[in-house]
Scaffold this motif. Structure first.
Motif, short mmCIF file in Angstrom:
data_model
loop_
_atom_site.label_atom_id
_atom_site.label_comp_id
_atom_site.label_asym_id
_atom_site.label_seq_id
_atom_site.Cartn_x
_atom_site.Cartn_y
_atom_site.Cartn_z
N CYS A 32 0.86 -1.19 0.00
CA CYS A 32 0.00 0.00 0.00
C CYS A 32 0.89 1.24 0.00
O CYS A 32 1.80 1.36 0.82
CB CYS A 32 -0.91 -0.01 1.23
N THR A 33 0.63 2.15 -0.93
CA THR A 33 1.46 3.35 -1.05
C THR A 33 0.71 4.63 -0.69
O THR A 33 1.32 5.64 -0.36
CB THR A 33 2.01 3.50 -2.47
N VAL A 46 -4.33 2.56 -2.67
CA VAL A 46 -3.46 2.45 -3.85
C VAL A 46 -2.31 1.51 -3.54
O VAL A 46 -1.70 1.59 -2.45
CB VAL A 46 -2.93 3.84 -4.26
N GLU A 48 1.28 -0.66 -5.09
CA GLU A 48 2.32 -0.95 -6.07
C GLU A 48 2.77 -2.39 -5.89
O GLU A 48 2.59 -2.97 -4.81
CB GLU A 48 3.53 -0.02 -5.87
N SER A 82 -9.02 1.65 -10.39
CA SER A 82 -7.99 2.25 -11.23
C SER A 82 -8.15 1.82 -12.69
O SER A 82 -8.95 0.94 -13.00
CB SER A 82 -6.61 1.84 -10.71
N ARG A 88 1.29 1.50 -13.39
CA ARG A 88 2.27 1.41 -12.31
C ARG A 88 1.63 1.15 -10.95
O ARG A 88 2.31 0.71 -10.01
CB ARG A 88 3.13 2.67 -12.25
N VAL A 89 0.33 1.41 -10.83
CA VAL A 89 -0.37 1.16 -9.57
C VAL A 89 -1.74 0.57 -9.86
O VAL A 89 -2.27 0.69 -10.98
CB VAL A 89 -0.55 2.46 -8.73
#
Length: 389
Positions: A32-33, A46, A48, A82, A88-89
């Motif tokens: 989780c970012t 979000v 990655e 998304s 990228r995510v």
């Protein structure tokens, strides 16, 4: 390698390229970012990849997540909000459900830097599977998430497809992604966004747009050409039933109708999801009811077996060709489950007696089947059964 990820430097496949069901059967570690507040009850999480890579999936697809909560692993399926055009995510948008184990843990405990496991992508509820010159997106509540993924993707690709996006909410403050949708509608000539709100918000000004609930008359005023559009709809069970009734009464062609449903009441066992095939069957059932047919009748000559739940002592009937999990739900028995497609393994149990036809998508290992384990969501009886449930 899990099909969810492409290695760094590899070309991501075209967002419209279909994936086979059952791809991505191995778990992928995600970190989780970022966490974003979407509404008072919804947050976006979000992620990655823990190892470098680019995500590959179709707009509208979902992942089967495994979370570790209070020392035990819990499985849930969440649609990606998304867009695959931003590889990228990935992100999921989750509404807090009162008493819901996972939704409350996500809102209160998950933090940037935490690791989770997921597998996928899964599902065929996607514009990539059913390309069309015009779409009608109908959503209610948290059912907006797959349609948001589709809208973002069409926008990123500068698609010429004409889109009418109708979302139903309690108030304007409860509409997720409202500002982003307004921006898309302002800058994309082929996208029109319409909100239908039941009431004014807690603060002024009063809501001056469409008020109440979506009705056949309102739908015709918003999109008079809806019979010519490809329809994608997602929302709570009551909302889905209302949409099916409206379209069935209008003789809408069922081959152009696609749905996915969320059942917040079942959050304790995961979101209830319908495959396209099930959605078509339900759509046809709605139409049969309007013509007086009996949609609950089993096919002539179909065998019926008994399924005994050893722990509870409950016995229920299950027709040949009907998954045990579905038969249990029809009988009012709730059993642990999540993806409903033989992937996540959350409905695994021991078959104590009898035999089944099990057609899974990687959610059970050979050593489990050797120990008489089965997945209830994709196992149909070949004789009377006794299961450890």
């Amino acid at each position: 390698m899990n099909d969810l990820l492409a290695p760094p430097g590899a070309e991501c496949s075209e967002p419209g390229a279909p994936y086979r069901e059952g791809d991505g059967a191995q778990d992928q570690r995600l970190v989780c970012t970022h966490i974003q507040t979407v509404t008072a009850e919804m947050k976006t999480f979000v992620f990655e990849p823990a190892t470098p890579g680019l995500f590959r999936y179709e707009p509208g697809q979902y992942l089967a997540f495994t979370f570790r909560i209070d020392g035990r692993e819990v499985d849930r399926c969440y649609t990606l909000s998304s867009a695959p055009t931003r590889p990228r995510v990935v992100a999921i948008t989750v509404k807090r459900v009162p008493g819901g184990l996972v939704s409350n843990w996500l809102h209160d405990q998950l933090a940037p830097g935490d690791l989770v496991r997921a597998r996928g992508p899964l599902g065929d509820f996607s514009t990539a599977r059913y390309p069309a010159p015009s779409y009608l997106f109908l959503s209610g509540g948290s059912g907006i998430t797959p349609l948001m993924s589709m809208t973002r993707t069409l926008y990123d690709l500068a698609s010429p497809a004409d889109v009418v996006f109708v979302h139903s909410a309690r108030t304007l403050e409860d509409v997720p992604f409202r500002q982003e949708l307004e921006l898309i509608a302002r800058t994309a000539p082929h996208v029109r966004v319409v909100h239908v709100c039941e009431d004014d918000g807690p603060a002024p000004p009063p809501w001056l747009g469409h008020r109440g609930r979506l009705t056949p008359d309102l739908l015709r005023r918003i999109a008079p050409d809806f019979p010519e559009r490809e329809v994608f709809t997602c929302g709570p069970p009551g909302y889905m039933r209302a949409v099916r009734r409206m379209l069935s009464a209008a003789d809408f062609p069922r081959e152009h109708y696609h749905q996915e449903s969320f059942d917040a009441a079942q959050e304790g066992f995961g979101a209830a999801r319908e495959s396209f095939r099930t959605a078509q069957e339900r759509f046809e059932t709605t139409r049969e009811r309007t013509t007086g047919a009996d949609p609950g009748a089993a096919p002539a000559g179909a065998a019926t077996f008994t399924v005994k739940l050893a722990r509870s002592g409950t016995t229920l009937a299950c027709d040949a060709g009907t998954p045990v999990l579905e038969a249990a739900a029809r009988a009012g028995v709730t059993l642990p489950s999540s993806c409903g497609e033989g992937v996540c393994g959350s409905c695994m149990t021991t078959l104590e007696k009898g035999s089944v036809d099990m057609r899974h998508n990687g959610g059970i290992r050979p050593r489990d089947t050797a120990s008489n384990k089965i997945l209830l969501c994709c196992s149909t009886p070949l004789e009377d059964l006794v299961i450890d449930a």
